[in-house]
Design an enzyme around this catalytic site. Sequence first.
Site, PDB file in Angstrom:
ATOM      1  N   GLY A   1      17.297 -76.891  50.010  1.00 20.87           N
ATOM      2  CA  GLY A   1      17.537 -75.918  50.952  1.00 20.87           C
ATOM      3  C   GLY A   1      18.438 -74.879  50.572  1.00 20.87           C
ATOM      4  N   ASP A   2      18.761 -73.688  52.028  1.00 17.85           N
ATOM      5  CA  ASP A   2      19.988 -72.969  51.410  1.00 17.85           C
ATOM      6  C   ASP A   2      20.675 -72.646  52.544  1.00 17.85           C
ATOM      7  OD1 ASP A   2      20.136 -70.899  49.623  1.00 17.85           O
ATOM      8  OD2 ASP A   2      20.402 -69.303  51.039  1.00 17.85           O
TER       9      ASP A   2
ATOM     10  N   THR B   1      27.260 -79.209  46.185  1.00 11.27           N
ATOM     11  CA  THR B   1      26.729 -77.623  45.571  1.00 11.27           C
ATOM     12  C   THR B   1      28.508 -77.795  45.722  1.00 11.27           C
ATOM     13  OG1 THR B   1      25.175 -77.354  46.322  1.00 11.27           O
ATOM     14  CG2 THR B   1      26.818 -75.537  45.684  1.00 11.27           C
TER      15      THR B   1
ATOM     16  N   LYS C   1      12.350 -73.757  40.690  1.00  9.80           N
ATOM     17  CA  LYS C   1      13.101 -73.990  41.410  1.00  9.80           C
ATOM     18  C   LYS C   1      14.171 -73.285  41.832  1.00  9.80           C
ATOM     19  CE  LYS C   1      15.115 -78.417  42.596  1.00  9.80           C
ATOM     20  NZ  LYS C   1      14.977 -77.877  43.746  1.00  9.80           N
TER      21      LYS C   1
ATOM     22  N   LYS D   1      21.511 -70.023  36.708  1.00  4.33           N
ATOM     23  CA  LYS D   1      22.004 -70.706  36.581  1.00  4.33           C
ATOM     24  C   LYS D   1      21.875 -71.787  36.034  1.00  4.33           C
ATOM     25  CE  LYS D   1      23.333 -70.546  41.703  1.00  4.33           C
ATOM     26  NZ  LYS D   1      22.738 -70.959  43.403  1.00  4.33           N
TER      27      LYS D   1
ATOM     28  N   LYS E   1      13.022 -68.466  44.481  1.00  2.00           N
ATOM     29  CA  LYS E   1      13.399 -69.282  45.633  1.00  2.00           C
ATOM     30  C   LYS E   1      12.653 -67.825  46.657  1.00  2.00           C
ATOM     31  CE  LYS E   1      17.556 -69.258  46.791  1.00  2.00           C
ATOM     32  NZ  LYS E   1      19.168 -69.954  46.969  1.00  2.00           N
TER      33      LYS E   1
ATOM     34  N   ASN F   1      26.833 -76.439  54.507  1.00  2.00           N
ATOM     35  CA  ASN F   1      26.938 -77.102  53.710  1.00  2.00           C
ATOM     36  C   ASN F   1      27.864 -77.468  52.527  1.00  2.00           C
ATOM     37  OD1 ASN F   1      25.039 -78.301  50.685  1.00  2.00           O
ATOM     38  ND2 ASN F   1      25.019 -79.607  52.359  1.00  2.00           N
TER      39      ASN F   1
HETATM   40  P1  NDP Z   1      24.422 -72.866  55.780  1.00  2.00           P
HETATM   41  O1  NDP Z   1      23.815 -72.204  56.630  1.00  2.00           O
HETATM   42  O2  NDP Z   1      24.842 -74.419  55.492  1.00  2.00           O
HETATM   43  O3  NDP Z   1      25.872 -72.423  56.078  1.00  2.00           O
HETATM   44  C1  NDP Z   1      26.362 -71.111  55.311  1.00  2.00           C
HETATM   45  C2  NDP Z   1      27.134 -70.570  56.001  1.00  2.00           C
HETATM   46  O4  NDP Z   1      28.008 -69.425  56.476  1.00  2.00           O
HETATM   47  C3  NDP Z   1      27.546 -71.032  57.816  1.00  2.00           C
HETATM   48  O5  NDP Z   1      29.068 -71.352  58.297  1.00  2.00           O
HETATM   49  C4  NDP Z   1      27.132 -69.544  58.526  1.00  2.00           C
HETATM   50  O6  NDP Z   1      27.469 -69.897  59.719  1.00  2.00           O
HETATM   51  C5  NDP Z   1      27.783 -68.663  57.940  1.00  2.00           C
HETATM   52  N1  NDP Z   1      26.964 -67.374  56.777  1.00  2.00           N
HETATM   53  C6  NDP Z   1      25.787 -67.593  56.676  1.00  2.00           C
HETATM   54  N2  NDP Z   1      25.323 -66.223  56.932  1.00  2.00           N
HETATM   55  C7  NDP Z   1      26.518 -65.360  57.047  1.00  2.00           C
HETATM   56  C8  NDP Z   1      26.227 -64.103  57.161  1.00  2.00           C
HETATM   57  N3  NDP Z   1      26.151 -62.962  57.536  1.00  2.00           N
HETATM   58  N4  NDP Z   1      27.445 -63.714  57.755  1.00  2.00           N
HETATM   59  C9  NDP Z   1      28.593 -64.561  58.016  1.00  2.00           C
HETATM   60  N5  NDP Z   1      28.241 -66.225  57.758  1.00  2.00           N
HETATM   61  C10 NDP Z   1      27.251 -66.334  57.725  1.00  2.00           C
HETATM   62  O7  NDP Z   1      24.363 -72.971  54.200  1.00  2.00           O
HETATM   63  P2  NDP Z   1      24.815 -73.072  52.444  1.00  2.00           P
HETATM   64  O8  NDP Z   1      26.307 -73.752  52.547  1.00  2.00           O
HETATM   65  O9  NDP Z   1      23.474 -74.055  52.184  1.00  2.00           O
HETATM   66  O10 NDP Z   1      25.230 -72.113  51.966  1.00  2.00           O
HETATM   67  C11 NDP Z   1      25.977 -70.734  51.417  1.00  2.00           C
HETATM   68  C12 NDP Z   1      25.822 -69.958  51.148  1.00  2.00           C
HETATM   69  O11 NDP Z   1      25.927 -71.174  49.568  1.00  2.00           O
HETATM   70  C13 NDP Z   1      24.893 -69.385  50.219  1.00  2.00           C
HETATM   71  O12 NDP Z   1      25.033 -68.271  49.959  1.00  2.00           O
HETATM   72  C14 NDP Z   1      24.226 -70.646  49.814  1.00  2.00           C
HETATM   73  O13 NDP Z   1      22.851 -69.316  48.866  1.00  2.00           O
HETATM   74  C15 NDP Z   1      25.197 -70.583  48.702  1.00  2.00           C
HETATM   75  N6  NDP Z   1      23.923 -71.591  47.882  1.00  2.00           N
HETATM   76  C16 NDP Z   1      23.604 -73.070  48.716  1.00  2.00           C
HETATM   77  C17 NDP Z   1      23.128 -73.768  47.504  1.00  2.00           C
HETATM   78  C18 NDP Z   1      23.230 -75.560  48.936  1.00  2.00           C
HETATM   79  O14 NDP Z   1      23.352 -76.296  48.090  1.00  2.00           O
HETATM   80  N7  NDP Z   1      23.230 -74.878  49.553  1.00  2.00           N
HETATM   81  C19 NDP Z   1      23.829 -74.876  46.587  1.00  2.00           C
HETATM   82  C20 NDP Z   1      24.098 -73.360  45.336  1.00  2.00           C
HETATM   83  C21 NDP Z   1      25.058 -71.883  46.501  1.00  2.00           C
HETATM   84  P3  NDP Z   1      27.006 -70.339  60.963  1.00  2.00           P
HETATM   85  O15 NDP Z   1      27.615 -71.671  61.105  1.00  2.00           O
HETATM   86  O16 NDP Z   1      27.816 -69.297  62.257  1.00  2.00           O
HETATM   87  O17 NDP Z   1      25.501 -70.253  60.918  1.00  2.00           O
HETATM   88  O1  2IT Z   2      21.262 -71.514  45.909  1.00  4.28           O
HETATM   89  C1  2IT Z   2      21.186 -72.821  44.369  1.00  4.28           C
HETATM   90  O2  2IT Z   2      21.546 -73.069  44.115  1.00  4.28           O
HETATM   91  C2  2IT Z   2      20.590 -73.716  46.065  1.00  4.28           C
HETATM   92  N1  2IT Z   2      20.857 -73.076  47.125  1.00  4.28           N
HETATM   93  C3  2IT Z   2      20.105 -75.146  45.786  1.00  4.28           C
HETATM   94  C4  2IT Z   2      18.473 -75.005  44.624  1.00  4.28           C
HETATM   95  C5  2IT Z   2      18.018 -76.496  44.616  1.00  4.28           C
HETATM   96  O3  2IT Z   2      16.994 -76.237  44.283  1.00  4.28           O
HETATM   97  O4  2IT Z   2      18.781 -76.826  45.240  1.00  4.28           O
END
Ligand code: NDP
Ligand code: 2IT
Length: 448
Positions: A165-166, A209, A90, A114, A126, A240
């Site tokens: 998603g990620d 998240t 997952k 996690k 992943k 997100n």
């Molecule tokens: P999104 O794509 O929704 O948002 C990512 C944000 O971070 C955007 O604002 C993006 O900018 C910015 N960003 C991404 N890459 C870079 C970079 N290299 N340098 C600067 N800014 C950057 O992703 P999420 O919010 O889903 O994910 C954010 C983090 O949280 C990641 O590390 C992900 O692995 C982690 N995560 C996500 C989960 C989920 O459920 N979605 C769960 C747990 C962890 P821009 O708007 O310009 O693209």
């Molecule tokens: O980093 C993470 O935990 C995620 N991007 C969410 C993974 C998931 O299966 O919901």
Amino acid sequence: MSYVDEVLERVKAQNANEPEFLQAVDEVLNTIRPVVEENEEKFKRDALLERITEPERQIKFRVPWVDDKGQVQVNVGYRVQFNSAIGPYKGGIRLHPSVNIGIIKFLGFEQIFKNSLTGLPIGGGKGGSNFDPKGKSDREIMAFCQSFMTELCKHIGADTDVPAGDIGTGAREIGYMFGQYKRIRNLYEGVLTGKGLSYGGSLARTEATGYGLLYFTNEMLKANNIDIAGKTIAVSGAGNVAIYAIQKAQQLGAKVVTCSDSTGWIYDPEGIDVELLREVKEVKRARLTEYAAARSSAQYHEKKNGEHGVWTVKVDIALPCATQNELDLEDAKALVANGVIAVAEGANMPTTLEATKYFQDNKVLFAPGKASNAGGVATSALEMSQNSERLSWTFEEVDAKLQGIMANIFKNVDAASKKYATERDYVSGANIAGFLKVVDAMQAQGIV
Ligand code: NDP
Ligand code: 2IT
């Protein structure tokens, strides 16, 4: 040489070109030493650490698709099925030009622990691609997602591996991928999470998240007799995780004054207008300059090389919610000099090892992502449960379960830190608590 050091050397030699993976392994193996030392002989004979650091399976594939000009583009797709000791693989799918096998392996490795911490039956995996969704038309996104799933669908399934998603993968991409999976496999099953509500998605998964990050942060603060209400917070990211972290922080009475994207950052001393941010980022998919243009209290700063952005603002709490290694030692020094009391990771591994140590040495409460951002994957597991029983729970039901899960994670992390490490070392606590369950399951299942 100790068994942990032997394995660390081996992992370094075998994965020399994967710095993010090495960083994640380094942190986990160094913090689980007390547990390994208690069982050194058995773990070593069973090559437990060699097995836990080697993915069960890695899939790499070509993703050809046609752009709007008729030109064929080729990306690389990955899925790392890291560990299935406690449940089907997952973890999310990252779509970003920086994606390579080392990044997917680091994310998959973190996901093992996690997912274990959530208390739910999910293994670690992943996936992703070096595809860049920025500036692509809707049709191009669909073409990419369909091609990606045409290959990936051979390797996943509701009881095998369930992506989500990620970075770069949200509801739109999950929809296109789900459609293609169903079409090719002729199966309507919960093979992906983060689905739309009309076709099997769970209420509160979008928020989970960010909300979970704040539930965890609040538990950590409460345990240290600190009230979150009235605190000032710096958030990075505007995706997100960041958006729903900001929303929940405000609901808990805190004031969030920053956010950022890949091109710049916002300082808004009146507090971020989260509805405006959602409109700019979720609906228009625009840059933060549009947020600043619509809000007179906001200052926009273009991101420049070597500039330290949101971490230079004086705040009580920092929540990095963008990407890995976005908060380094210099940032940590700036935050500590400004009196920060807590840092909780919304992103995966956003804090460098040196910065983490600096926070801990300076008695800043530090919540590692594999505990504090686990609310997303936990709610994905709740989506899987709803899909299996062909029912949908209310928002309140899911949110209440999420709160319970985050409180439980904090309790277990806190207890493990007290038992095996030092009190308030939540990094060690999370790694140890996550590791113990996986190791127990691996040992019970024999040499596989
Ligand atoms: P999104 O794509 O929704 O948002 C990512 C944000 O971070 C955007 O604002 C993006 O900018 C910015 N960003 C991404 N890459 C870079 C970079 N290299 N340098 C600067 N800014 C950057 O992703 P999420 O919010 O889903 O994910 C954010 C983090 O949280 C990641 O590390 C992900 O692995 C982690 N995560 C996500 C989960 C989920 O459920 N979605 C769960 C747990 C962890 P821009 O708007 O310009 O693209
Ligand atoms: O980093 C993470 O935990 C995620 N991007 C969410 C993974 C998931 O299966 O919901």
